[in-house]
Design a protein around this motif. Structure first.
Motif, PDB file in Angstrom:
ATOM      1  N   THR A 138      -4.615  -3.101 -11.017  1.00  0.00           N
ATOM      2  CA  THR A 138      -5.070  -1.908 -11.735  1.00  0.00           C
ATOM      3  C   THR A 138      -3.988  -0.841 -11.763  1.00  0.00           C
ATOM      4  N   TYR A 139      -3.335  -0.653 -10.627  1.00  0.00           N
ATOM      5  CA  TYR A 139      -2.262   0.340 -10.537  1.00  0.00           C
ATOM      6  C   TYR A 139      -1.124   0.018 -11.507  1.00  0.00           C
ATOM      7  N   ASN A 167      -9.035  -9.703   2.174  1.00  0.00           N
ATOM      8  CA  ASN A 167      -8.785  -8.292   1.862  1.00  0.00           C
ATOM      9  C   ASN A 167      -7.494  -8.122   1.069  1.00  0.00           C
ATOM     10  N   PHE A 168      -6.501  -8.909   1.426  1.00  0.00           N
ATOM     11  CA  PHE A 168      -5.221  -8.821   0.727  1.00  0.00           C
ATOM     12  C   PHE A 168      -5.353  -9.340  -0.705  1.00  0.00           C
ATOM     13  N   VAL A 169      -6.075 -10.449  -0.877  1.00  0.00           N
ATOM     14  CA  VAL A 169      -6.272 -11.012  -2.221  1.00  0.00           C
ATOM     15  C   VAL A 169      -7.026 -10.014  -3.088  1.00  0.00           C
ATOM     16  N   GLU A 170      -8.075  -9.394  -2.535  1.00  0.00           N
ATOM     17  CA  GLU A 170      -8.820  -8.375  -3.275  1.00  0.00           C
ATOM     18  C   GLU A 170      -7.905  -7.215  -3.646  1.00  0.00           C
ATOM     19  N   PHE A 171      -7.034  -6.844  -2.732  1.00  0.00           N
ATOM     20  CA  PHE A 171      -6.094  -5.754  -2.985  1.00  0.00           C
ATOM     21  C   PHE A 171      -5.165  -6.109  -4.154  1.00  0.00           C
ATOM     22  N   ILE A 206       0.842  -1.200   0.000  1.00  0.00           N
ATOM     23  CA  ILE A 206       0.000   0.000   0.000  1.00  0.00           C
ATOM     24  C   ILE A 206       0.875   1.248   0.000  1.00  0.00           C
ATOM     25  N   GLU A 207       1.910   1.240   0.846  1.00  0.00           N
ATOM     26  CA  GLU A 207       2.828   2.379   0.901  1.00  0.00           C
ATOM     27  C   GLU A 207       3.629   2.502  -0.395  1.00  0.00           C
ATOM     28  N   PHE A 208       4.036   1.392  -0.960  1.00  0.00           N
ATOM     29  CA  PHE A 208       4.771   1.419  -2.224  1.00  0.00           C
ATOM     30  C   PHE A 208       3.923   2.075  -3.317  1.00  0.00           C
TER      31      PHE A 208
END
Length: 333
Positions: free
Chosen positions: A180-181, A169-173, A126-128
């Motif tokens: 997408t990013y 939640n991590f898998v969805e991320f 997330i920070e990356f």
């Protein structure tokens, strides 16, 4: 701090190879097939030929307490520091510093689970993304080490695969936010080979999760993967990627895929071409990390007429099953 990680690094180590390799290429690293056994029907591996790698003896295997120490330090280091990158690289290297005389894959996977590796790296990724994964070399390489570690250990450890799947939640991320990013990164500004391999990593992780009971949201995930496959223009450079995408779609919704065979006809043709090639050579698909059994496992979810309508496809399956039964008998004896 560098000396802390150097104690286990050999003159021609996985670290040396991966450091050189990961700078600007999408190629994988690993062992020759004779040096590292990948169990049948385990999963997709970031796996390729690397002749200079040496296997460890049982006594030389990295001790568990040391791995735990490194994992514990991950929460202490700044995520954009060289120490953080070194720790992630060390963990990534564990897959390639494999000892054939013990259960290293299971042992290391269990240590990752006990340390809740996914929670640690979730925060990091997330920070990356906020900073930009190409904002500096350390963050970019750390991102690679994280995704390739997940790719490999979901490929060889069912226990780790289920652990990751339970982190919904991590898998969805990974599937939606990070994918997408990465897809929106400017390929003129950043190395396209690295971008493509990061995307391949996420798709391969998803494929491995889908091999077992999982919590993947099919309704949300299938359209994303389907669209990604439809966007691919058939060429030699994306064959591995297209195969993995198709395998994911089969596992997600085999009925839908069978009803729309014409849409993915070229990729199915490619899939059966490689299946025939692997079966004839009796080797793992080194360039992809996929085995014939992994492909057959997915195809088994589709109606049999897909196989029976073509003599070459049927022949490949017959050779595969004959060889598999022979190997099973040898193991029983």
């Amino acid at each position: 701090m560098a000396g802390f990680f150097d104690r286990l690094r050999r003159p021609t180590s996985a670290s040396t190879v991966s450091t050189t390799w990961s700078k600007n290429t999408s190629a994988s690293i690993g062992h020759n097939v004779p040096y590292r056994h990948i169990p049948v029907i385990k999963g997709d591996i970031n796996f390729a030929n690397c002749a200079n790698m040496m296997e460890l003896s049982d006594d030389a295997a990295v001790p568990s307490y040391y791995i735990k120490e490194i994992l514990g330090r991950l929460v202490q280091f700044p995520i954009d520091s060289i120490d953080y990158e070194d720790a992630l690289e060390f963990i990534y290297d564990l897959f390639y510093m494999h000892s054939p005389y013990n259960q290293d894959d299971s042992r290391i996977a269990r240590l990752l689970i006990e340390s809740d590796y996914c929670s640690i790296i979730h925060r990091s990724l997330i920070e990356f993304m906020k900073n930009g994964i190409f904002s500096n070399a350390s963050i970019r390489r750390s991102t690679q080490f994280i995704l390739y570690t997940l790719w490999n250990f979901t490929g060889v450890s069912v226990e780790f695969r289920l652990y990751l799947s339970n982190n919904q939640n991590f898998v969805e991320f990974l599937i939606h936010d990070l994918l997408t990013y990465i897809k929106t990164l400017n390929t003129e500004q950043y190395p396209i080979l690295i971008i493509n391999n990061l995307i391949q990593s996420i798709i391969s992780i998803l494929h491995n999760i889908l091999l077992n009971i999982n919590h993947v949201n099919i309704e949300h995930t299938f359209p994303v993967i389907n669209e990604l496959l439809l966007q691919q223009q058939p060429n030699k450079t994306n064959e591995r990627f297209r195969i993995t995408l198709l395998l994911c779609l089969i596992h997600l919704n085999s009925k839908d895929i069978y009803q729309h065979l014409d849409i993915h006809q070229s990729t199915f043709k490619l899939l059966f071409h490689f299946l025939k090639k692997i079966v004839q050579q009796e080797i793992l698909m080194i360039s992809t990390g996929l085995s014939a059994w992994i492909i057959a496992y997915a195809l088994n979810k589709l109606p049999a007429d897909l196989i029976l309508q073509d003599d070459q496809r049927f022949y490949s399956f017959m050779i595969l099953f004959k060889r598999g039964m022979r190997e099973e008998k040898l193991q029983i004896c």
